[in-house]
Design an enzyme around this catalytic site. Structure first.
Site, PDB file in Angstrom:
ATOM      1  N   LYS A   1       0.838  -1.225  -0.120  1.00 40.21           N
ATOM      2  CA  LYS A   1       0.106  -0.007  -0.004  1.00 40.21           C
ATOM      3  C   LYS A   1       0.789   1.152  -0.027  1.00 40.21           C
ATOM      4  O   LYS A   1       0.702   2.152  -0.784  1.00 40.21           O
ATOM      5  CB  LYS A   1      -0.632   0.138   1.345  1.00 40.21           C
ATOM      6  CG  LYS A   1      -1.432   1.341   1.424  1.00 40.21           C
ATOM      7  CD  LYS A   1      -2.545   1.212   2.557  1.00 40.21           C
ATOM      8  CE  LYS A   1      -1.796   1.541   3.960  1.00 40.21           C
ATOM      9  NZ  LYS A   1      -1.499   3.014   4.487  1.00 40.21           N
ATOM     10  N   ASN A   2       1.858   1.183   0.922  1.00 44.06           N
ATOM     11  CA  ASN A   2       2.717   2.416   1.017  1.00 44.06           C
ATOM     12  C   ASN A   2       3.795   2.619  -0.082  1.00 44.06           C
ATOM     13  O   ASN A   2       4.303   3.774  -0.049  1.00 44.06           O
ATOM     14  CB  ASN A   2       3.463   2.408   2.502  1.00 44.06           C
ATOM     15  CG  ASN A   2       2.161   2.543   3.482  1.00 44.06           C
ATOM     16  OD1 ASN A   2       1.317   2.907   3.340  1.00 44.06           O
ATOM     17  ND2 ASN A   2       2.588   2.443   4.593  1.00 44.06           N
TER      18      ASN A   2
ATOM     19  N   ARG B   1      -4.212  10.412   4.361  1.00 41.50           N
ATOM     20  CA  ARG B   1      -3.068  11.514   4.429  1.00 41.50           C
ATOM     21  C   ARG B   1      -2.076  11.309   3.195  1.00 41.50           C
ATOM     22  O   ARG B   1      -1.727  12.340   2.769  1.00 41.50           O
ATOM     23  CB  ARG B   1      -2.158  11.075   5.723  1.00 41.50           C
ATOM     24  CG  ARG B   1      -0.802  12.088   5.941  1.00 41.50           C
ATOM     25  CD  ARG B   1      -0.123  11.612   6.885  1.00 41.50           C
ATOM     26  NE  ARG B   1       1.285  12.030   7.043  1.00 41.50           N
ATOM     27  CZ  ARG B   1       1.502  13.180   7.337  1.00 41.50           C
ATOM     28  NH1 ARG B   1       0.751  14.268   7.909  1.00 41.50           N
ATOM     29  NH2 ARG B   1       2.807  13.619   7.412  1.00 41.50           N
TER      30      ARG B   1
ATOM     31  N   CYS C   1      -4.793  12.280  12.948  1.00 41.02           N
ATOM     32  CA  CYS C   1      -5.231  10.801  12.542  1.00 41.02           C
ATOM     33  C   CYS C   1      -5.596  10.411  13.987  1.00 41.02           C
ATOM     34  O   CYS C   1      -5.644  11.039  15.065  1.00 41.02           O
ATOM     35  CB  CYS C   1      -4.212   9.861  11.882  1.00 41.02           C
ATOM     36  SG  CYS C   1      -2.784   9.631  13.064  1.00 41.02           S
TER      37      CYS C   1
ATOM     38  N   ARG D   1      -0.315  15.000  12.398  1.00 40.42           N
ATOM     39  CA  ARG D   1       0.576  14.439  11.470  1.00 40.42           C
ATOM     40  C   ARG D   1       0.917  15.497  10.698  1.00 40.42           C
ATOM     41  O   ARG D   1       0.432  16.073   9.780  1.00 40.42           O
ATOM     42  CB  ARG D   1      -0.284  13.594  10.742  1.00 40.42           C
ATOM     43  CG  ARG D   1      -0.808  12.275  11.299  1.00 40.42           C
ATOM     44  CD  ARG D   1       0.143  11.188  11.778  1.00 40.42           C
ATOM     45  NE  ARG D   1       0.905  10.557  10.623  1.00 40.42           N
ATOM     46  CZ  ARG D   1       0.336   9.638   9.725  1.00 40.42           C
ATOM     47  NH1 ARG D   1      -0.925   8.931  10.094  1.00 40.42           N
ATOM     48  NH2 ARG D   1       0.719   9.334   9.090  1.00 40.42           N
TER      49      ARG D   1
ATOM     50  N   ASP E   1       4.525   0.599  11.886  1.00 37.28           N
ATOM     51  CA  ASP E   1       3.345   0.073  11.517  1.00 37.28           C
ATOM     52  C   ASP E   1       3.241  -1.466  11.886  1.00 37.28           C
ATOM     53  O   ASP E   1       1.933  -1.937  11.540  1.00 37.28           O
ATOM     54  CB  ASP E   1       3.318   0.189   9.770  1.00 37.28           C
ATOM     55  CG  ASP E   1       3.196   1.590   9.663  1.00 37.28           C
ATOM     56  OD1 ASP E   1       3.477   1.996   8.103  1.00 37.28           O
ATOM     57  OD2 ASP E   1       2.926   2.090  10.268  1.00 37.28           O
TER      58      ASP E   1
ATOM     59  N   ARG F   1      -8.669  -0.439   4.749  1.00 34.72           N
ATOM     60  CA  ARG F   1      -7.985   0.763   4.053  1.00 34.72           C
ATOM     61  C   ARG F   1      -6.376   0.235   3.679  1.00 34.72           C
ATOM     62  O   ARG F   1      -5.908   0.631   2.784  1.00 34.72           O
ATOM     63  CB  ARG F   1      -7.696   2.017   5.148  1.00 34.72           C
ATOM     64  CG  ARG F   1      -8.992   2.746   5.387  1.00 34.72           C
ATOM     65  CD  ARG F   1      -8.359   4.074   6.190  1.00 34.72           C
ATOM     66  NE  ARG F   1      -7.241   4.729   5.657  1.00 34.72           N
ATOM     67  CZ  ARG F   1      -6.512   5.580   6.060  1.00 34.72           C
ATOM     68  NH1 ARG F   1      -6.886   6.083   7.321  1.00 34.72           N
ATOM     69  NH2 ARG F   1      -5.392   5.991   5.355  1.00 34.72           N
TER      70      ARG F   1
HETATM   71  C1  EPZ Z   1       4.280   6.939   6.261  1.00 37.05           C
HETATM   72  O1  EPZ Z   1       3.645   8.171   6.793  1.00 37.05           O
HETATM   73  C2  EPZ Z   1       3.403   5.730   6.155  1.00 37.05           C
HETATM   74  N1  EPZ Z   1       2.129   5.893   5.308  1.00 37.05           N
HETATM   75  C3  EPZ Z   1       2.827   5.196   7.396  1.00 37.05           C
HETATM   76  O2  EPZ Z   1       2.119   4.284   7.497  1.00 37.05           O
HETATM   77  C4  EPZ Z   1       4.005   5.209   8.268  1.00 37.05           C
HETATM   78  O3  EPZ Z   1       3.692   4.822   9.672  1.00 37.05           O
HETATM   79  C5  EPZ Z   1       4.963   6.133   8.515  1.00 37.05           C
HETATM   80  O4  EPZ Z   1       5.415   6.317   6.949  1.00 37.05           O
HETATM   81  C6  EPZ Z   1       6.148   5.772   9.136  1.00 37.05           C
HETATM   82  O5  EPZ Z   1       7.277   4.849   8.616  1.00 37.05           O
HETATM   83  C7  EPZ Z   1       2.425   6.171   3.870  1.00 37.05           C
HETATM   84  O6  EPZ Z   1       3.321   5.579   3.346  1.00 37.05           O
HETATM   85  C8  EPZ Z   1       1.133   6.345   2.990  1.00 37.05           C
HETATM   86  P1  EPZ Z   1       6.657  10.225   8.118  1.00 37.05           P
HETATM   87  P2  EPZ Z   1       4.353   9.284   6.525  1.00 37.05           P
HETATM   88  O7  EPZ Z   1       6.656  11.658   7.212  1.00 37.05           O
HETATM   89  O8  EPZ Z   1       5.236   9.471   5.319  1.00 37.05           O
HETATM   90  C9  EPZ Z   1       7.292  13.321  11.521  1.00 37.05           C
HETATM   91  C10 EPZ Z   1       0.083   2.901   7.679  1.00 37.05           C
HETATM   92  O9  EPZ Z   1      -0.329   2.450   8.867  1.00 37.05           O
HETATM   93  N2  EPZ Z   1       6.866  14.425  10.463  1.00 37.05           N
HETATM   94  O10 EPZ Z   1       7.601   9.313   7.704  1.00 37.05           O
HETATM   95  O11 EPZ Z   1       3.102  10.430   6.746  1.00 37.05           O
HETATM   96  C11 EPZ Z   1       6.122  12.427  11.708  1.00 37.05           C
HETATM   97  O12 EPZ Z   1       4.972  13.284  12.424  1.00 37.05           O
HETATM   98  C12 EPZ Z   1       0.769   4.158   7.750  1.00 37.05           C
HETATM   99  O13 EPZ Z   1       0.413   2.205   6.613  1.00 37.05           O
HETATM  100  C13 EPZ Z   1       6.962  15.824  10.730  1.00 37.05           C
HETATM  101  O14 EPZ Z   1       7.292  15.958  11.905  1.00 37.05           O
HETATM  102  O15 EPZ Z   1       5.286   9.308   7.868  1.00 37.05           O
HETATM  103  C14 EPZ Z   1       6.387  11.296  12.130  1.00 37.05           C
HETATM  104  O16 EPZ Z   1       6.796  11.378  13.705  1.00 37.05           O
HETATM  105  C15 EPZ Z   1       0.413   5.006   9.133  1.00 37.05           C
HETATM  106  N3  EPZ Z   1       7.076  16.698   9.705  1.00 37.05           N
HETATM  107  C16 EPZ Z   1       7.865  11.190  11.563  1.00 37.05           C
HETATM  108  O17 EPZ Z   1       8.152  12.497  11.072  1.00 37.05           O
HETATM  109  C17 EPZ Z   1       6.523  16.114   8.364  1.00 37.05           C
HETATM  110  O18 EPZ Z   1       6.480  17.170   7.618  1.00 37.05           O
HETATM  111  C18 EPZ Z   1       7.834  10.061  10.470  1.00 37.05           C
HETATM  112  O19 EPZ Z   1       6.614  10.356   9.459  1.00 37.05           O
HETATM  113  C19 EPZ Z   1       6.571  15.007   8.245  1.00 37.05           C
HETATM  114  C20 EPZ Z   1       6.793  14.092   9.146  1.00 37.05           C
END
Ligand code: EPZ
Length: 417
Positions: free
Chosen positions: A22-23, A92, A116, A121, A304, A396
Site C-alpha cells: 500500500k505504502n 493522508r 489521525c 500528522r 506499522d 484501508r
Molecule cells: C508513512 O507515513 C506511512 N504512510 C505510515 O504508514 C508510516 O507509519 C510512516 O510513514 C512511518 O514509517 C504511507 O506511506 C502512506 P513520516 P508518513 O513522514 O510519510 C514526522 C500505515 O499504517 N513528520 O515518515 O506520513 C511525523 O510526525 C501508515 O500504513 C514531521 O514532523 O510518515 C513522524 O513523527 C500509518 N513533519 C515522523 O516524522 C513532516 O512534515 C515520520 O513521519 C513529516 C513527518
C-alpha cells in the site's frame, strides 16, 4: 458499518500470497501525474486507500481503469492541481499529489491533511523543502497554495520522513538543476518510487551516504508497466499472527530482505523461520518469549508493526517493553487489547506488557489500520467470540484479510451492516 466475528482460539496452517505494498503504490499513483501519459501498475492491492487515490486522480483529470490487481492510469488530460479537504482528511497519503502538481503544473492547492486517530500528522518538512526550492507558499483556509518554477537545491530533513522524501523527489525531477536530499527516508517504498521515476526517465540515485541526488529537467517517457513491491507490513502482520496462534504458514510473494528485523525478533521470541528468495515459512509451537522492541526508521523495527507486536507480547511468557519513537502517541490499541484481558501499562511512549496465559473474546473497536490488525490477531488467539467494529479501518490497508485468514483455517467472518 461492517464487523468481524471471530470464534477463537485458532491455529494457522497453510499458505497465502502477500499483496503489493500500500505504502509503495500510493506515491506511484500520484507520480503518474508528473508526465502526461499511460502507465500500468501491477500487483496493486484493492484497498479503500488505493480506490480513494484513484478517485483523487480522477478529480485531477486522469482516467483509472482497474483490471484485477492492475491499475491502468492515463494522465494525459490532467488539468486540475487541486486536492480537497474531504478527501485528503480521509487519507493522508493524498498529500503525495503536492510534488507531482508542482512538477507538472508549477502550482498546487492541497488541503492540509489534519491529524489521525493517534494524533497530529504535521507536513512542515514538505512545506519548508518546497519553499527552499523556490515555491511561493500560502497557508489559507486549511489549504496549502503553492506556485513557482522549482530550482534544485540541498534539502536536509530534521528527521527522516517517508512522505516528505517522496514528495520532494517527485517535485525535484522537473526542477531546474540538481537536488540533494540529506537525512532521507530509507524505506523500501521510497526506493520503489525512485525506481518508478527512473523508469519514467528521471535521473535519481543514492550516493555513498544514502543521500538522494535528483537531476532535474528529466526527459520523461510513458507507456510502460511497473510491478509494485510486496507489502512488508502485511507480511509481518501474518507472521506475527502465526507466532501468536501457533501453526505453520508459508507466505508467498514476499521480499525477506525488507523484513530482517521482524524475522530476527520473531526468532528471538521462539518462532522458527525458513527463508527462500521470494517466500518464507514461519512455524510456532510454543508460547512466545518476551522480546522488547523500539520502533525506528527503516531498517529498524517498523512502527506499522508495533500494534501487532503488542498483541503477541500480551501472551508472552514474561514482561516486555515497546517504545514507539516514530509516533509517540500511537497506542489507541492498548485499551482494546485490555478488553480481551491483556495487562499493559503506558508511560509516555513506553508500553510495558505483562504477558498473560490466555485472552478471552469480547467486543472491541478498531481505531486505525494497524490497531485493527492487532485486534484481529488477538481475537484469533482469544478463547470464545470476539466482535470487531469499525473494520473500515482495516479495509484501508489489507485486501481480503478475513479470506486470507480463513484460508489458513481461522474462524473469521465479516458481518455486513
Ligand atoms: C508513512 O507515513 C506511512 N504512510 C505510515 O504508514 C508510516 O507509519 C510512516 O510513514 C512511518 O514509517 C504511507 O506511506 C502512506 P513520516 P508518513 O513522514 O510519510 C514526522 C500505515 O499504517 N513528520 O515518515 O506520513 C511525523 O510526525 C501508515 O500504513 C514531521 O514532523 O510518515 C513522524 O513523527 C500509518 N513533519 C515522523 O516524522 C513532516 O512534515 C515520520 O513521519 C513529516 C513527518
Amino acid at each position: 458499518m461492517d464487523k468481524f466475528l471471530i470464534k477463537g482460539p485458532n491455529r494457522l496452517n497453510g499458505s497465502i500470497s502477500i499483496g503489493g505494498a500500500k505504502n509503495a503504490v500510493l506515491p506511484l499513483m500520484t507520480a503518474c501525474i508528473i508526465h502526461p501519459g499511460k502507465y500500468i501498475l501491477n500487483n496493486v492491492p484493492i484497498l479503500r486507500d488505493t480506490i480513494t487515490m484513484a478517485k483523487l486522480l480522477e478529480m485531477v483529470g486522469a482516467q483509472v481503469e482497474i483490471y484485477k490487481n492492475s491499475f491502468l492510469i492515463n494522465t494525459k488530460n490532467c488539468n486540475k492541481p487541486y486536492a480537497p479537504y474531504d478527501l485528503v482528511s480521509t487519507m493522508r497519503a493524498s498529500f503525495y499529489v503536492l510534488g507531482p502538481f508542482m512538477s507538472r503544473f508549477k502550482e498546487a492547492q492541497v488541503s492540509l491533511p489534519g491529524g489521525c486517530a493517534w494524533g497530529p500528522r504535521p507536513v512542515d518538512f514538505h512545506i519548508k523543502a518546497l519553499e527552499k526550492m523556490g515555491a511561493q507558499i500560502n497557508l489559507t483556509d486549511g489549504y496549502i497554495k503553492a506556485s513557482g518554477r522549482l530550482k534544485g537545491t540541498n534539502i536536509i530533513f530534521d528527521k527522516s520522513s517517508v512522505g516528505a522524501t517522496g514528495n520532494i523527489m517527485m517535485a525535484a525531477v522537473n526542477a531546474k538543476g540538481t537536488t540533494k536530499i540529506e537525512n532521507s527516508a530509507l524505506e523500501p517504498e521510497i526506493d520503489c518510487l525512485m525506481n518508478f521515476l527512473n523508469t519514467m526517465g528521471a535521473n535519481i540515485n543514492r550516493d555513498s551516504n544514502n543521500n538522494i541526488i535528483i537531476k532535474g529537467e528529466s526527459k520523461f517517457r510513458d507507456n510502460f508497466e511497473f510491478d509494485v513491491i510486496p507489502d512488508r507490513i502485511e507480511a509481518g502482520t501474518f507472521m506475527i499472527a502465526t507466532a501468536m496462534c501457533k501453526g505453520k504458514v508459508k507466505l508467498n510473494n514476499v521480499n525477506p530482505n525488507h523484513l530482517s528485523i521482524v524475522i530476527d525478533k520473531l526468532i528471538q521470541s521462539g518462532s522458527n523461520i525458513v527463508i527462500n528468495n521470494n517466500s518464507l515459512t514461519i512455524e510456532s509451537k510454543n508460547r512466545p518469549k518476551p522480546v522488547d522492541i523500539d520502533t525506528l526508521i527503516y531498517p529498524g523495527y517498523p512502527t506499522d508493526l508495533q500494534a501487532q507486536w503488542m498483541a503477541l507480547m500480551s501472551i508472552a511468557n514474561g514482561s516486555s517493553k515497546i517504545i514507539d519513537n516514530i509516533y509517540t502517541d500511537r497506542f489507541t490499541h492498548i485499551a482494546e487489547l485490555e478488553r480481551l484481558g491483556a495487562n499493559i501499562s503506558l508511560n509516555s511512549n513506553i508500553a510495558t506488557i505483562n504477558g498473560v496465559k490466555s485472552l478471552k473474546g469480547a467486543q472491541v473497536m478498531s481505531t486505525d489500520i494497524r490497531a485493527s490488525a492487532s485486534l484481529v490477531i488477538a481475537g484469533l488467539f482469544a478463547d470464545k467470540d470476539t466482535e470487531i467494529s469499525r473494520i473500515y479501518h482495516i479495509d484501508r490497508g489489507y485486501e481480503n484479510i478475513e479470506n486470507k485468514f480463513s484460508k489458513l483455517g481461522a474462524k473469521i467472518t465479516r458481518i455486513k451492516k
